[in-house]
Design a protein around this motif. Structure first.
Motif, PDB file in Angstrom:
ATOM      1  N   LYS A 255       0.746  -1.484  -0.077  1.00  0.00           N
ATOM      2  CA  LYS A 255       0.145   0.023   0.131  1.00  0.00           C
ATOM      3  C   LYS A 255       0.688   1.715   0.333  1.00  0.00           C
ATOM      4  CE  LYS A 255      -4.958  -0.404   1.889  1.00  0.00           C
ATOM      5  NZ  LYS A 255      -5.162  -0.906   2.856  1.00  0.00           N
ATOM      6  N   GLY A 256       0.259   2.711  -0.391  1.00  0.00           N
ATOM      7  CA  GLY A 256       0.754   3.572  -0.182  1.00  0.00           C
ATOM      8  C   GLY A 256       1.948   3.904  -1.759  1.00  0.00           C
ATOM      9  N   ASP A 257       1.608   3.301  -2.347  1.00  0.00           N
ATOM     10  CA  ASP A 257       1.936   3.313  -3.704  1.00  0.00           C
ATOM     11  C   ASP A 257       0.974   4.690  -4.650  1.00  0.00           C
ATOM     12  OD1 ASP A 257       4.164   2.089  -4.831  1.00  0.00           O
ATOM     13  OD2 ASP A 257       3.009   0.831  -5.882  1.00  0.00           O
ATOM     14  N   SER A 258       1.462   6.358  -4.956  1.00  0.00           N
ATOM     15  CA  SER A 258       1.363   7.081  -5.169  1.00  0.00           C
ATOM     16  C   SER A 258       0.382   6.367  -6.728  1.00  0.00           C
ATOM     17  CB  SER A 258       2.143   7.790  -5.205  1.00  0.00           C
ATOM     18  OG  SER A 258       3.038   7.831  -6.408  1.00  0.00           O
ATOM     19  N   ASN A 259      -0.417   6.167  -7.169  1.00  0.00           N
ATOM     20  CA  ASN A 259      -1.280   6.454  -9.051  1.00  0.00           C
ATOM     21  C   ASN A 259      -0.208   4.772  -9.264  1.00  0.00           C
ATOM     22  OD1 ASN A 259      -2.756   6.726 -10.537  1.00  0.00           O
ATOM     23  ND2 ASN A 259      -1.815   8.454 -11.802  1.00  0.00           N
ATOM     24  N   PRO A 260      -0.464   3.819  -9.235  1.00  0.00           N
ATOM     25  CA  PRO A 260       0.479   2.950  -9.572  1.00  0.00           C
ATOM     26  C   PRO A 260      -0.285   2.395 -11.234  1.00  0.00           C
ATOM     27  CG  PRO A 260      -0.442   1.909  -7.822  1.00  0.00           C
ATOM     28  CD  PRO A 260      -1.207   3.251  -7.866  1.00  0.00           C
ATOM     29  N   TYR A 261       0.605   2.688 -12.274  1.00  0.00           N
ATOM     30  CA  TYR A 261      -0.047   2.251 -13.714  1.00  0.00           C
ATOM     31  C   TYR A 261       1.088   0.900 -14.089  1.00  0.00           C
ATOM     32  CZ  TYR A 261      -2.040   2.297 -17.574  1.00  0.00           C
ATOM     33  OH  TYR A 261      -3.004   1.687 -19.160  1.00  0.00           O
ATOM     34  N   PHE A 262      -0.300   0.319 -14.079  1.00  0.00           N
ATOM     35  CA  PHE A 262       0.564  -1.200 -14.729  1.00  0.00           C
ATOM     36  C   PHE A 262       0.934  -1.245 -16.651  1.00  0.00           C
ATOM     37  CE2 PHE A 262      -1.842  -2.002 -10.617  1.00  0.00           C
ATOM     38  CZ  PHE A 262      -0.574  -2.143 -10.204  1.00  0.00           C
ATOM     39  N   ASP A 263       2.610  -1.412 -16.515  1.00  0.00           N
ATOM     40  CA  ASP A 263       2.062  -1.373 -17.780  1.00  0.00           C
ATOM     41  C   ASP A 263       3.258  -3.368 -18.301  1.00  0.00           C
ATOM     42  OD1 ASP A 263       2.922  -0.490 -20.350  1.00  0.00           O
ATOM     43  OD2 ASP A 263       4.426   1.117 -20.047  1.00  0.00           O
ATOM     44  N   TYR A 264       3.209  -3.739 -19.307  1.00  0.00           N
ATOM     45  CA  TYR A 264       3.340  -4.515 -19.525  1.00  0.00           C
ATOM     46  C   TYR A 264       4.873  -4.710 -20.146  1.00  0.00           C
ATOM     47  CZ  TYR A 264       2.141  -3.773 -24.248  1.00  0.00           C
ATOM     48  OH  TYR A 264       2.596  -2.965 -25.382  1.00  0.00           O
ATOM     49  N   ARG A 265       4.881  -3.330 -20.388  1.00  0.00           N
ATOM     50  CA  ARG A 265       6.458  -3.104 -21.135  1.00  0.00           C
ATOM     51  C   ARG A 265       7.420  -3.069 -19.148  1.00  0.00           C
ATOM     52  NH1 ARG A 265       6.640   0.926 -26.031  1.00  0.00           N
ATOM     53  NH2 ARG A 265       4.479  -0.594 -26.628  1.00  0.00           N
TER      54      ARG A 265
ATOM     55  N   GLY B 231       5.693 -16.679  -9.381  1.00  0.00           N
ATOM     56  CA  GLY B 231       4.994 -16.161 -10.629  1.00  0.00           C
ATOM     57  C   GLY B 231       4.080 -15.522 -10.430  1.00  0.00           C
ATOM     58  N   HIS B 232       3.970 -16.170  -9.433  1.00  0.00           N
ATOM     59  CA  HIS B 232       1.596 -15.874  -9.093  1.00  0.00           C
ATOM     60  C   HIS B 232       1.264 -14.132  -9.091  1.00  0.00           C
ATOM     61  CE1 HIS B 232       1.198 -20.251  -8.133  1.00  0.00           C
ATOM     62  NE2 HIS B 232       1.058 -20.381  -9.662  1.00  0.00           N
ATOM     63  N   ILE B 233       0.056 -14.354  -9.502  1.00  0.00           N
ATOM     64  CA  ILE B 233      -0.424 -12.728  -9.431  1.00  0.00           C
ATOM     65  C   ILE B 233      -0.540 -12.591  -8.047  1.00  0.00           C
ATOM     66  CG2 ILE B 233      -1.808 -10.764  -9.468  1.00  0.00           C
ATOM     67  CD1 ILE B 233      -1.751 -12.135 -12.459  1.00  0.00           C
ATOM     68  N   GLU B 234      -0.311 -11.372  -6.886  1.00  0.00           N
ATOM     69  CA  GLU B 234      -0.633 -11.805  -5.463  1.00  0.00           C
ATOM     70  C   GLU B 234      -1.650 -11.174  -5.282  1.00  0.00           C
ATOM     71  OE1 GLU B 234       1.466 -13.017  -3.467  1.00  0.00           O
ATOM     72  OE2 GLU B 234       3.090 -12.613  -3.231  1.00  0.00           O
ATOM     73  N   PRO B 235      -2.405 -11.772  -4.151  1.00  0.00           N
ATOM     74  CA  PRO B 235      -4.080 -11.249  -4.803  1.00  0.00           C
ATOM     75  C   PRO B 235      -4.425 -10.695  -3.646  1.00  0.00           C
ATOM     76  CG  PRO B 235      -3.532 -12.700  -2.010  1.00  0.00           C
ATOM     77  CD  PRO B 235      -1.895 -12.831  -3.638  1.00  0.00           C
ATOM     78  N   ILE B 236      -5.464  -9.555  -3.374  1.00  0.00           N
ATOM     79  CA  ILE B 236      -5.826  -7.860  -3.516  1.00  0.00           C
ATOM     80  C   ILE B 236      -5.405  -7.848  -1.731  1.00  0.00           C
ATOM     81  CG2 ILE B 236      -7.887  -8.431  -2.316  1.00  0.00           C
ATOM     82  CD1 ILE B 236      -8.564  -6.691  -4.941  1.00  0.00           C
ATOM     83  N   ALA B 237      -5.813  -8.664  -1.473  1.00  0.00           N
ATOM     84  CA  ALA B 237      -5.002  -8.404   0.221  1.00  0.00           C
ATOM     85  C   ALA B 237      -3.916  -8.472   0.531  1.00  0.00           C
ATOM     86  CB  ALA B 237      -5.628  -9.901   0.679  1.00  0.00           C
ATOM     87  N   LYS B 238      -2.751  -9.178  -0.068  1.00  0.00           N
ATOM     88  CA  LYS B 238      -1.562  -8.916   0.059  1.00  0.00           C
ATOM     89  C   LYS B 238      -0.688  -7.498  -1.341  1.00  0.00           C
ATOM     90  CE  LYS B 238      -0.522 -13.285   1.401  1.00  0.00           C
ATOM     91  NZ  LYS B 238       1.019 -13.969   1.008  1.00  0.00           N
TER      92      LYS B 238
ATOM     93  N   ARG C 167      -7.701  -5.457 -11.828  1.00  0.00           N
ATOM     94  CA  ARG C 167      -7.341  -5.914 -13.005  1.00  0.00           C
ATOM     95  C   ARG C 167      -6.832  -5.488 -13.904  1.00  0.00           C
ATOM     96  NH1 ARG C 167     -13.015  -4.199 -10.862  1.00  0.00           N
ATOM     97  NH2 ARG C 167     -12.100  -2.268 -12.514  1.00  0.00           N
ATOM     98  N   GLN C 168      -6.422  -4.161 -13.613  1.00  0.00           N
ATOM     99  CA  GLN C 168      -5.230  -3.381 -15.295  1.00  0.00           C
ATOM    100  C   GLN C 168      -3.845  -4.504 -14.511  1.00  0.00           C
ATOM    101  OE1 GLN C 168      -4.973   0.464 -13.598  1.00  0.00           O
ATOM    102  NE2 GLN C 168      -6.726   1.100 -14.690  1.00  0.00           N
ATOM    103  N   LEU C 169      -3.239  -4.549 -13.112  1.00  0.00           N
ATOM    104  CA  LEU C 169      -2.054  -5.424 -12.949  1.00  0.00           C
ATOM    105  C   LEU C 169      -2.525  -7.007 -13.757  1.00  0.00           C
ATOM    106  CD1 LEU C 169       0.005  -6.334 -11.650  1.00  0.00           C
ATOM    107  CD2 LEU C 169      -1.238  -6.891  -9.612  1.00  0.00           C
ATOM    108  N   ALA C 170      -3.311  -7.346 -13.278  1.00  0.00           N
ATOM    109  CA  ALA C 170      -3.541  -8.548 -14.224  1.00  0.00           C
ATOM    110  C   ALA C 170      -3.754  -8.919 -15.327  1.00  0.00           C
ATOM    111  CB  ALA C 170      -5.043  -9.796 -14.074  1.00  0.00           C
TER     112      ALA C 170
END
Lengths: 64, 130
Positions: A5-15, A28-35, A44-47
């Motif tokens: 938490k505390g990331d200021s406005n993260p945007y997820f770019d596949y590159r 290599g699994h995506i962490e759940p929202i709780a983590k 969803r954008q991260l996924a």
């Protein structure tokens, strides 16, 4: 794992593998929202970004 | 016409002689009625898993504008192009572009900062001279 938490406005770019890797566990699994501590929209954008990066072999489907 | 982002992974052996392969991709786009806005060569990168028996690939990014029926044509054409190991064609996102511009700017700034630090002595003497 510490909440990211505390990331200021993260945007997820596949590159941008470096950022995406912070949200993956050792296998290599995506962490759940709780983590990740992201909002539902960000998660969803991260996924999508992680799946695109996997398609381009920038990230593993299963880490060895 | 809509904005798309195309990522193409070329065969690593083409690294030294990439232009014909790039020409081929550009022809595929233009023959489908597309327009290339920007291109970027990201060089050879190690892959997270093997593609067609290759551990490396040359990453090439293109920003393109395509008519609605073009993405399907381009994708099927790239799939049968031998030089291309893999490709990804997705709609461009305005936020993504902004994010990238901001990241590039931050990087450029930190670069100049470190340069300024290393050059501080010479800069100082120059300023004194002025």
């Amino acid at each position: 794992m510490k909440k990211l938490k505390g990331d200021s406005n993260p945007y997820f770019d596949y590159r941008d593998v470096k950022t995406l890797q912070r949200y993956l566990d050792g296998y290599g699994h995506i962490e759940p929202i709780a983590k990740t501590g992201l909002t539902a929209k960000q998660q969803r954008q991260l996924a999508v970004a992680v799946k695109r990066a996997r398609h381009l072999a920038l990230l593993p489907f299963v880490a060895s | 016409m809509r904005d798309y982002e195309l990522t193409v992974l070329f065969h690593p052996d083409l690294e030294m002689n990439l232009d014909p392969a790039i020409d081929k991709v550009q022809k595929i786009i233009e023959s489908a009625g597309g327009k290339i806005v920007k291109t970027e060569n990201d060089g050879k990168k190690h892959l997270a898993y093997r593609l067609d028996g290759q551990d490396y690939a040359v990453f090439y990014y293109l920003d393109v504008q395509l008519p609605t029926e073009a993405p399907l044509k381009i994708s099927s054409n790239l799939n049968i192009t031998d030089e291309v190991l893999r490709h990804l064609l997705v709609r461009a996102d305005i936020n993504r572009a902004k994010n990238r511009a901001a990241a590039a700017e931050a990087e450029a700034k930190s670069d100049t900062d470190s340069e300024a630090e290393s050059d501080s002595k010479t800069n100082l003497t120059e300023e004194k001279g002025d």
